[in-house]
Design a protein around this motif. Sequence first.
Motif, PDB file in Angstrom:
ATOM      1  N   ALA A  15       0.831  -1.206   0.000  1.00 49.66           N
ATOM      2  CA  ALA A  15       0.000   0.000   0.000  1.00 49.66           C
ATOM      3  C   ALA A  15       0.866   1.257   0.000  1.00 49.66           C
ATOM      4  O   ALA A  15       0.547   2.251  -0.667  1.00 49.66           O
ATOM      5  CB  ALA A  15      -0.930  -0.007   1.211  1.00 49.66           C
ATOM      6  N   ALA A  16       1.972   1.213   0.745  1.00 47.94           N
ATOM      7  CA  ALA A  16       2.879   2.362   0.788  1.00 47.94           C
ATOM      8  C   ALA A  16       3.502   2.610  -0.584  1.00 47.94           C
ATOM      9  O   ALA A  16       3.633   3.760  -1.024  1.00 47.94           O
ATOM     10  CB  ALA A  16       3.969   2.125   1.832  1.00 47.94           C
ATOM     11  N   ILE A  17       3.877   1.532  -1.271  1.00 50.81           N
ATOM     12  CA  ILE A  17       4.448   1.674  -2.621  1.00 50.81           C
ATOM     13  C   ILE A  17       3.422   2.296  -3.565  1.00 50.81           C
ATOM     14  O   ILE A  17       3.742   3.194  -4.356  1.00 50.81           O
ATOM     15  CB  ILE A  17       4.913   0.307  -3.154  1.00 50.81           C
ATOM     16  CG1 ILE A  17       6.084  -0.213  -2.320  1.00 50.81           C
ATOM     17  CG2 ILE A  17       5.313   0.406  -4.625  1.00 50.81           C
ATOM     18  CD1 ILE A  17       6.486  -1.643  -2.646  1.00 50.81           C
ATOM     19  N   LEU A  18       2.185   1.833  -3.478  1.00 42.41           N
ATOM     20  CA  LEU A  18       1.123   2.374  -4.324  1.00 42.41           C
ATOM     21  C   LEU A  18       0.902   3.861  -4.044  1.00 42.41           C
ATOM     22  O   LEU A  18       0.778   4.678  -4.971  1.00 42.41           O
ATOM     23  CB  LEU A  18      -0.172   1.593  -4.088  1.00 42.41           C
ATOM     24  CG  LEU A  18      -1.395   2.051  -4.897  1.00 42.41           C
ATOM     25  CD1 LEU A  18      -1.127   1.912  -6.389  1.00 42.41           C
ATOM     26  CD2 LEU A  18      -2.629   1.253  -4.491  1.00 42.41           C
ATOM     27  N   ALA A  19       0.877   4.224  -2.756  1.00 40.99           N
ATOM     28  CA  ALA A  19       0.681   5.628  -2.386  1.00 40.99           C
ATOM     29  C   ALA A  19       1.836   6.494  -2.880  1.00 40.99           C
ATOM     30  O   ALA A  19       1.629   7.619  -3.360  1.00 40.99           O
ATOM     31  CB  ALA A  19       0.537   5.745  -0.868  1.00 40.99           C
ATOM     32  N   LEU A  20       3.044   5.967  -2.783  1.00 42.15           N
ATOM     33  CA  LEU A  20       4.210   6.719  -3.247  1.00 42.15           C
ATOM     34  C   LEU A  20       4.191   6.900  -4.765  1.00 42.15           C
ATOM     35  O   LEU A  20       4.612   7.941  -5.283  1.00 42.15           O
ATOM     36  CB  LEU A  20       5.496   6.009  -2.810  1.00 42.15           C
ATOM     37  CG  LEU A  20       5.780   6.049  -1.299  1.00 42.15           C
ATOM     38  CD1 LEU A  20       6.923   5.101  -0.945  1.00 42.15           C
ATOM     39  CD2 LEU A  20       6.116   7.471  -0.857  1.00 42.15           C
ATOM     40  N   LEU A  21       3.700   5.899  -5.482  1.00 41.98           N
ATOM     41  CA  LEU A  21       3.569   6.031  -6.935  1.00 41.98           C
ATOM     42  C   LEU A  21       2.550   7.109  -7.298  1.00 41.98           C
ATOM     43  O   LEU A  21       2.739   7.868  -8.253  1.00 41.98           O
ATOM     44  CB  LEU A  21       3.163   4.693  -7.554  1.00 41.98           C
ATOM     45  CG  LEU A  21       4.260   3.632  -7.668  1.00 41.98           C
ATOM     46  CD1 LEU A  21       3.676   2.312  -8.147  1.00 41.98           C
ATOM     47  CD2 LEU A  21       5.359   4.097  -8.629  1.00 41.98           C
ATOM     48  N   VAL A  22       1.469   7.160  -6.523  1.00 37.60           N
ATOM     49  CA  VAL A  22       0.466   8.208  -6.751  1.00 37.60           C
ATOM     50  C   VAL A  22       1.081   9.586  -6.512  1.00 37.60           C
ATOM     51  O   VAL A  22       0.876  10.528  -7.292  1.00 37.60           O
ATOM     52  CB  VAL A  22      -0.758   7.994  -5.837  1.00 37.60           C
ATOM     53  CG1 VAL A  22      -1.707   9.188  -5.933  1.00 37.60           C
ATOM     54  CG2 VAL A  22      -1.485   6.710  -6.221  1.00 37.60           C
TER      55      VAL A  22
END
Length: 275
Positions: A15-22
Amino acid sequence: MCPVTLDTAFWLTAAAILALLVLSGFFSGSETALTAASRGKLKTRAEKGDSGSQRALEITEDNERLIGSVLLGNNLVNILATSLATALFTRLFGESGVALATLVMTLLVLVFAEVLPKTYAITNAEAAASRAAPAITIVIRVFSPVVTAVRFFVRAVLRLFGVQTDPDSHILAVREEIAGALYLGHSEGVVEKEDRDRILGALDLGDRAVEEIMLHRSQIEMINADANPQAILEQCLKSSHTRLPIYREDPDNIVGVVHAKDLLRAMYKQAQNGG
């Protein structure tokens, strides 16, 4: 290799990786929108009450600080996302996870954090800049000390190589931007040559001397009011001008102006009357 349990830590990391990509996509798109947006269009939107456009105008006054802050934020989230992805894939696939994480993150960042947001931003520059400006303002304030230090260091390094930078200068002056747009519009058939030359002439007006624009009176073609009508008619017909000043006795004594159309009307009227 032991089976890996998809526990809470795994999902939190994903989830953190996804948020950072956003966030990375937001930074990339914001940078493109704010640098590509027309200040003229933003000004128009701001005058209509769009506070986001007004904020965008304010933060783009200092492009160096804007770009520095956005790049700093973008690099931070990209590096952090890649680090988390490497740890996650290493946990799942062992040593081969490093190469796999590099490949996956490269594709994800390229598509979802670079190409996609920048394509949207370039096609909707003013709207995207207006929406992104409030958040980017906060980013600039947070990163301002770091960006200031980086700017100072970069200028010091450039000075070592003999490169002088002017912090108040723009990449292109407004005048040069207008001239470039006119030449481009003319080459694409959007702007007529006469319109281009007229506007370019107006831009150069401040650099021109009066003598370049005005014609000395000794070179002005004039008509002597005391000349016979036939001579006046011949002079008007031979002249390349439609309006000719009329003087009496002395060229400095201008008594009027004759227009070729008025002369033709008078001749036509006389012919109609049989004179």
